[in-house]
Design a protein around this motif. Structure first.
Motif, short mmCIF file in Angstrom:
data_model
loop_
_atom_site.label_atom_id
_atom_site.label_comp_id
_atom_site.label_asym_id
_atom_site.label_seq_id
_atom_site.Cartn_x
_atom_site.Cartn_y
_atom_site.Cartn_z
N ALA A 67 0.83 -1.20 0.00
CA ALA A 67 0.00 0.00 0.00
C ALA A 67 0.87 1.26 0.00
O ALA A 67 0.59 2.22 -0.72
CB ALA A 67 -0.94 -0.01 1.21
N ALA A 68 1.93 1.23 0.78
CA ALA A 68 2.84 2.39 0.83
C ALA A 68 3.52 2.59 -0.52
O ALA A 68 3.64 3.72 -1.00
CB ALA A 68 3.88 2.19 1.93
N ALA A 69 3.93 1.50 -1.15
CA ALA A 69 4.55 1.59 -2.48
C ALA A 69 3.57 2.11 -3.51
O ALA A 69 3.97 2.76 -4.48
CB ALA A 69 5.09 0.22 -2.90
N ARG B 106 16.47 7.25 0.21
CA ARG B 106 16.98 6.40 -0.88
C ARG B 106 15.91 5.45 -1.38
O ARG B 106 15.80 5.21 -2.58
CB ARG B 106 18.22 5.63 -0.41
CG ARG B 106 19.47 6.50 -0.39
CD ARG B 106 20.72 5.71 -0.07
NE ARG B 106 20.82 5.70 1.40
CZ ARG B 106 21.03 4.61 2.12
NH1 ARG B 106 21.18 3.44 1.56
NH2 ARG B 106 21.10 4.68 3.43
N MET B 107 15.09 4.91 -0.47
CA MET B 107 14.02 4.01 -0.86
C MET B 107 13.00 4.74 -1.75
O MET B 107 12.57 4.23 -2.79
CB MET B 107 13.32 3.45 0.38
CG MET B 107 12.19 2.49 0.06
SD MET B 107 11.37 1.85 1.52
CE MET B 107 10.47 3.28 2.08
N ILE B 108 12.63 5.95 -1.36
CA ILE B 108 11.67 6.73 -2.14
C ILE B 108 12.24 7.05 -3.52
O ILE B 108 11.54 6.95 -4.53
CB ILE B 108 11.29 8.01 -1.37
CG1 ILE B 108 10.44 7.64 -0.16
CG2 ILE B 108 10.55 8.99 -2.27
CD1 ILE B 108 10.24 8.78 0.82
N LYS C 162 11.97 3.60 -10.52
CA LYS C 162 11.24 2.45 -11.08
C LYS C 162 9.99 2.91 -11.81
O LYS C 162 9.68 2.42 -12.89
CB LYS C 162 10.86 1.47 -9.97
CG LYS C 162 12.01 0.67 -9.44
CD LYS C 162 11.53 -0.27 -8.34
CE LYS C 162 12.66 -1.04 -7.73
NZ LYS C 162 12.19 -1.92 -6.64
N ALA C 163 9.28 3.87 -11.23
CA ALA C 163 8.06 4.38 -11.87
C ALA C 163 8.40 5.08 -13.18
O ALA C 163 7.71 4.89 -14.19
CB ALA C 163 7.33 5.35 -10.93
N LEU D 162 7.19 4.02 -17.04
CA LEU D 162 6.55 4.91 -18.00
C LEU D 162 7.32 5.00 -19.31
O LEU D 162 6.72 5.03 -20.39
CB LEU D 162 6.38 6.30 -17.39
CG LEU D 162 5.41 6.40 -16.23
CD1 LEU D 162 5.45 7.79 -15.61
CD2 LEU D 162 3.99 6.06 -16.68
N ILE D 163 8.62 5.02 -19.23
CA ILE D 163 9.44 5.07 -20.44
C ILE D 163 9.26 3.79 -21.26
O ILE D 163 9.11 3.85 -22.49
CB ILE D 163 10.93 5.30 -20.09
CG1 ILE D 163 11.12 6.72 -19.57
CG2 ILE D 163 11.84 5.02 -21.28
CD1 ILE D 163 12.48 7.00 -18.99
N ARG D 164 9.24 2.63 -20.59
CA ARG D 164 9.01 1.37 -21.32
C ARG D 164 7.64 1.38 -21.99
O ARG D 164 7.50 0.91 -23.12
CB ARG D 164 9.15 0.18 -20.38
CG ARG D 164 10.58 -0.15 -20.02
CD ARG D 164 10.69 -1.50 -19.32
NE ARG D 164 9.87 -1.63 -18.14
CZ ARG D 164 10.23 -1.32 -16.90
NH1 ARG D 164 11.45 -0.85 -16.68
NH2 ARG D 164 9.42 -1.48 -15.89
N GLY D 165 6.64 1.89 -21.30
CA GLY D 165 5.31 1.97 -21.88
C GLY D 165 5.26 2.87 -23.10
O GLY D 165 4.62 2.55 -24.11
N ALA D 166 5.96 4.01 -23.03
CA ALA D 166 6.00 4.93 -24.16
C ALA D 166 6.71 4.28 -25.35
O ALA D 166 6.25 4.41 -26.50
CB ALA D 166 6.71 6.21 -23.76
N ARG D 167 7.78 3.58 -25.09
CA ARG D 167 8.50 2.89 -26.17
C ARG D 167 7.62 1.82 -26.82
O ARG D 167 7.61 1.68 -28.04
CB ARG D 167 9.77 2.25 -25.65
CG ARG D 167 10.87 3.23 -25.36
CD ARG D 167 12.11 2.53 -24.88
NE ARG D 167 13.12 3.49 -24.49
CZ ARG D 167 14.06 3.27 -23.60
NH1 ARG D 167 14.15 2.09 -23.02
NH2 ARG D 167 14.93 4.21 -23.30
#
Length: 83
Positions: free
Chosen positions: A10-12, A59-61, A67-68, A72-77
């Protein structure tokens, strides 16, 4: 939300209350780990366990943001390849 895995998920996912719950439930444990790391000759510039814990959260954030962004970049490609 009693299960820590659910709280982490949920936090992620951006749930602010889950993030606060995760922080409050694990803060003491993280401080102990930070103290152990510092006493074993960890990062010399950081002299405070609280600062070490806060640095870990930051660092975790940042990793989550990266990652997000990569997602998004992979989705655009992928959408460009379909066109």
């Amino acid at each position: 939300m009693g299960d820590i895995t659910e709280v982490i998920r949920a936090a992620a996912g951006g749930d602010r209350s889950a993030m606060e719950q995760l922080h409050s439930s694990r803060y003491a444990e993280l401080r102990q780990l930070a103290w152990a790391r510092l006493t074993e000759g960890g990062r010399g510039a950081v002299l405070d366990t609280s600062a070490e814990v806060h640095d870990g959260f930051l660092r975790m954030i940042e990793r989550q943001r990266q990652k997000a962004r990569a997602f998004l970049i992979r989705g655009a490609r992928a959408s460009r390849r379909r066109d």
